[in-house]
Design a protein around this motif. Sequence first.
Motif, mmCIF file in Angstrom:
data_model
loop_
_atom_site.group_PDB
_atom_site.id
_atom_site.type_symbol
_atom_site.label_atom_id
_atom_site.label_comp_id
_atom_site.label_asym_id
_atom_site.label_seq_id
_atom_site.Cartn_x
_atom_site.Cartn_y
_atom_site.Cartn_z
ATOM 1 N N GLY A 214 31.379 141.453 -1.155
ATOM 2 C CA GLY A 214 30.384 140.437 -0.834
ATOM 3 C C GLY A 214 29.017 141.084 -0.642
ATOM 4 O O GLY A 214 28.786 142.236 -1.027
ATOM 5 N N PRO B 98 27.880 141.272 5.986
ATOM 6 C CA PRO B 98 28.524 140.399 6.968
ATOM 7 C C PRO B 98 27.557 139.327 7.456
ATOM 8 O O PRO B 98 26.350 139.543 7.514
ATOM 9 C CB PRO B 98 28.911 141.354 8.100
ATOM 10 C CG PRO B 98 28.169 142.626 7.863
ATOM 11 C CD PRO B 98 27.783 142.665 6.421
ATOM 12 N N GLU C 244 31.052 137.445 11.169
ATOM 13 C CA GLU C 244 31.630 138.745 10.819
ATOM 14 C C GLU C 244 31.063 139.843 11.704
ATOM 15 O O GLU C 244 31.775 140.753 12.134
ATOM 16 C CB GLU C 244 31.341 139.069 9.342
ATOM 17 C CG GLU C 244 32.124 138.230 8.346
ATOM 18 C CD GLU C 244 31.549 136.841 8.117
ATOM 19 O OE1 GLU C 244 30.401 136.587 8.567
ATOM 20 O OE2 GLU C 244 32.249 136.013 7.485
ATOM 21 N N PRO D 169 35.243 141.454 7.765
ATOM 22 C CA PRO D 169 34.562 140.740 6.681
ATOM 23 C C PRO D 169 35.167 139.364 6.411
ATOM 24 O O PRO D 169 36.369 139.152 6.614
ATOM 25 C CB PRO D 169 34.786 141.654 5.465
ATOM 26 C CG PRO D 169 36.050 142.382 5.757
ATOM 27 C CD PRO D 169 36.113 142.538 7.267
ATOM 28 N N PHE D 170 34.345 138.448 5.964
ATOM 29 C CA PHE D 170 34.772 137.128 5.487
ATOM 30 C C PHE D 170 35.674 136.369 6.464
ATOM 31 O O PHE D 170 36.768 135.937 6.106
ATOM 32 C CB PHE D 170 35.438 137.255 4.099
ATOM 33 C CG PHE D 170 34.436 137.551 3.018
ATOM 34 C CD1 PHE D 170 33.563 136.567 2.568
ATOM 35 C CD2 PHE D 170 34.327 138.826 2.462
ATOM 36 C CE1 PHE D 170 32.625 136.835 1.577
ATOM 37 C CE2 PHE D 170 33.380 139.105 1.477
ATOM 38 C CZ PHE D 170 32.536 138.101 1.036
ATOM 39 N N SER E 101 29.096 131.782 -0.308
ATOM 40 C CA SER E 101 28.022 131.113 0.458
ATOM 41 C C SER E 101 27.189 130.217 -0.462
ATOM 42 O O SER E 101 26.734 129.144 -0.058
ATOM 43 C CB SER E 101 27.079 132.132 1.104
ATOM 44 O OG SER E 101 27.770 132.878 2.047
HETATM 45 N N1 URA Z 1 29.165 136.818 3.293
HETATM 46 C C1 URA Z 1 29.416 138.047 2.781
HETATM 47 O O1 URA Z 1 28.850 138.445 1.773
HETATM 48 N N2 URA Z 1 30.283 138.800 3.401
HETATM 49 C C2 URA Z 1 30.943 138.427 4.488
HETATM 50 O O2 URA Z 1 31.722 139.207 5.005
HETATM 51 C C3 URA Z 1 30.674 137.137 4.990
HETATM 52 C C4 URA Z 1 29.787 136.344 4.380
#
Ligand code: URA
Length: 211
Positions: free
Chosen positions: A56, A59, A63, A69-70, A180
């Motif tokens: 991704g 965070p 996160e 993460p996520f 997102s």
């Molecule tokens: N967006 C990201 O790119 N990573 C995450 O861990 C959470 C949201």
Amino acid sequence: MPELLGPALVQEAAPATHLEEVRNRAAGCTRCDLYKNATQTVFGEGPKTADLVFVGEQPGDKEDLAGRPFVGPAGKLLDRCFEEAGIERAKCYLTNAVKHFKFEPRGKRRIHAKPSRGEVEICAWWLAAELRLIRPKLVVALGATAAYALLGPKAKVSRDRGVVLRSSAGLAVFITMHPSALLRMLKQPDGQKEIARFVDDLKSAAAFVDR
Ligand code: URA
């Protein structure tokens, strides 16, 4: 290793031999200023034998607080799409291009701020170390920041989405949307179509590692 990750590897004087070691080193990272306002480093999570790695951007608020993460709204949507695509999250490794939360305070809220290219480049050190140890069959870049970290400035989400690209060093990279961005699209008339397209991308990525 791909363009941006190459220099990160070269600079590593005593390369870590275990992911835990990399995680411990990253916990104390001060390589850029983002550590100053973030709660903690959010390192990647998942088995070191994972065939599929998802990267991704950075965070988010949840996160940053959880240290994982996520786990926030984008993560919940990703979980839902994993399920629809038949992907078991527990078998994948999830990480971010940038390991600290970058934000702007607005009252009591912390609003996501996009990491700069320089911050992504500095943090590629950790991503390179994760990928060097995991050696996945496929790395899925979720959105433009991850694509930049993995393939450099030439990669474009709109043009390169949905196919397996080879980095100059042979790493298989698959670009798709960031969850997102999908969350934002959900409010638009074509939102569900975009989710379905994302699920199709996830299925293609899974099929690539299963063949
Ligand atoms: N967006 C990201 O790119 N990573 C995450 O861990 C959470 C949201």
